[in-house]
Design an enzyme around this catalytic site. Structure first.
Site, short mmCIF file in Angstrom:
data_model
loop_
_atom_site.label_atom_id
_atom_site.label_comp_id
_atom_site.label_asym_id
_atom_site.label_seq_id
_atom_site.Cartn_x
_atom_site.Cartn_y
_atom_site.Cartn_z
N ILE A 1 0.82 -1.22 0.00
CA ILE A 1 0.00 0.00 0.00
C ILE A 1 0.86 1.27 0.00
O ILE A 1 0.39 2.32 -0.43
CB ILE A 1 -1.01 -0.02 1.17
CG1 ILE A 1 -2.18 0.95 0.89
CG2 ILE A 1 -0.34 0.28 2.51
CD1 ILE A 1 -3.38 0.74 1.78
N ASP B 1 1.16 -0.70 9.48
CA ASP B 1 1.42 0.54 10.23
C ASP B 1 2.92 0.87 10.20
O ASP B 1 3.32 2.00 9.87
CB ASP B 1 0.93 0.32 11.67
CG ASP B 1 0.82 1.61 12.48
OD1 ASP B 1 0.94 2.70 11.91
OD2 ASP B 1 0.59 1.49 13.70
N SER C 1 -7.42 -5.22 10.51
CA SER C 1 -7.60 -6.19 11.63
C SER C 1 -7.28 -7.64 11.30
O SER C 1 -7.35 -8.48 12.20
CB SER C 1 -9.03 -6.14 12.21
OG SER C 1 -9.19 -5.02 13.05
N GLY D 1 -4.43 -8.97 10.32
CA GLY D 1 -3.05 -9.36 10.56
C GLY D 1 -2.86 -9.66 12.04
O GLY D 1 -3.44 -10.62 12.57
P1 ADP Z 1 -3.95 -5.28 12.16
O1 ADP Z 1 -3.19 -4.97 13.41
O2 ADP Z 1 -5.11 -4.31 11.93
O3 ADP Z 1 -4.35 -6.71 12.06
P2 ADP Z 1 -1.66 -5.68 10.34
O4 ADP Z 1 -0.77 -4.62 9.81
O5 ADP Z 1 -1.09 -6.67 11.28
O6 ADP Z 1 -2.93 -4.90 10.97
O7 ADP Z 1 -2.30 -6.47 9.14
C1 ADP Z 1 -3.35 -6.00 8.32
C2 ADP Z 1 -3.12 -6.47 6.90
O8 ADP Z 1 -2.14 -5.62 6.28
C3 ADP Z 1 -2.58 -7.90 6.78
O9 ADP Z 1 -3.26 -8.55 5.71
C4 ADP Z 1 -1.11 -7.68 6.42
O10 ADP Z 1 -0.59 -8.74 5.65
C5 ADP Z 1 -1.24 -6.43 5.57
N1 ADP Z 1 -0.01 -5.66 5.29
C6 ADP Z 1 1.18 -5.67 5.93
N2 ADP Z 1 2.04 -4.82 5.31
C7 ADP Z 1 1.37 -4.27 4.26
C8 ADP Z 1 1.69 -3.34 3.22
N3 ADP Z 1 2.89 -2.78 3.15
N4 ADP Z 1 0.72 -3.02 2.31
C9 ADP Z 1 -0.51 -3.57 2.38
N5 ADP Z 1 -0.87 -4.44 3.32
C10 ADP Z 1 0.04 -4.79 4.24
#
Ligand code: ADP
Length: 163
Positions: free
Chosen positions: A11, A34, A117, A119
């Site tokens: 993203i 994040d 949420s 991940g």
């Molecule tokens: P949460 O704490 O809300 O679960 P996470 O960041 O752990 O958030 O995960 C949410 C989603 O974002 C997961 O599917 C993870 O694989 C994905 N994710 C991690 N890095 C990126 C990125 N750079 N771009 C898009 N999605 C990502």
């Protein structure tokens, strides 16, 4: 009606008006998407986030995009999955709805979401995808929304939810 499309990728590479960050309630920067957003946006993002004094689960707050190729980052803390009886579905729906509202308020036409949420926060993927897709499709504004799936399982789950 918001228009929804799905891509696989990172993203932080999205070029458009805004990206949404799956934040935490402290808005302090964490792991997962994040962490990736904070690294790519640069240290000014942390300074801006600290001035917002946190954000409740299900709500959404806006910062500039700083070094990212977007005007805005919309920060929304998703619910941490417990067993589904702690208003997780309602809170997840609110994340998408409030993020879309912030996008419209700021004059955005193109906005990208990660899968909120599903991940570290452990929300069951298929259920989360249904909520994301239905909330975005029901949102009444001329927005081009892109779901950015980071991994193959997420991509396939969204593909199914969008059928
Ligand atoms: P949460 O704490 O809300 O679960 P996470 O960041 O752990 O958030 O995960 C949410 C989603 O974002 C997961 O599917 C993870 O694989 C994905 N994710 C991690 N890095 C990126 C990125 N750079 N771009 C898009 N999605 C990502």
């Amino acid at each position: 009606m918001a228009d929804l499309r799905l891509i696989k990728g990172d993203i932080t590479q999205f070029r458009g008006d805004a990206i949404v960050n799956a934040a935490n309630t402290g808005l302090v920067g964490g792991g997962g998407v994040d962490g990736a957003i904070h690294r790519a946006a640069g240290p000014q993002l942390d300074v801006a986030c600290r001035k917002l004094h946190g954000c409740p689960t299900g709500e959404a707050k806006v910062t500039p995009g700083f070094d990212l190729p977007v005007r805005f980052i919309i920060h929304t803390p998703g619910p941490i999955w417990r067993d589904g009886s702690f208003e997780e579905p309602k809170l997840l729906r609110s994340c998408y709805e409030n993020s879309l509202k912030r996008a419209v308020e700021n004059g955005c036409q193109t906005v990208a979401f990660p899968s909120i949420s599903t991940g570290i926060y452990g929300y069951p993927l298929a259920d989360a995808c249904q909520i994301a897709v239905s909330t975005i499709r029901q949102f009444n504004a001329p927005l081009q929304v892109t779901m950015v799936a980071f991994d193959e399982a997420t991509y396939r789950a969204f593909e199914k939810a969008m059928e």
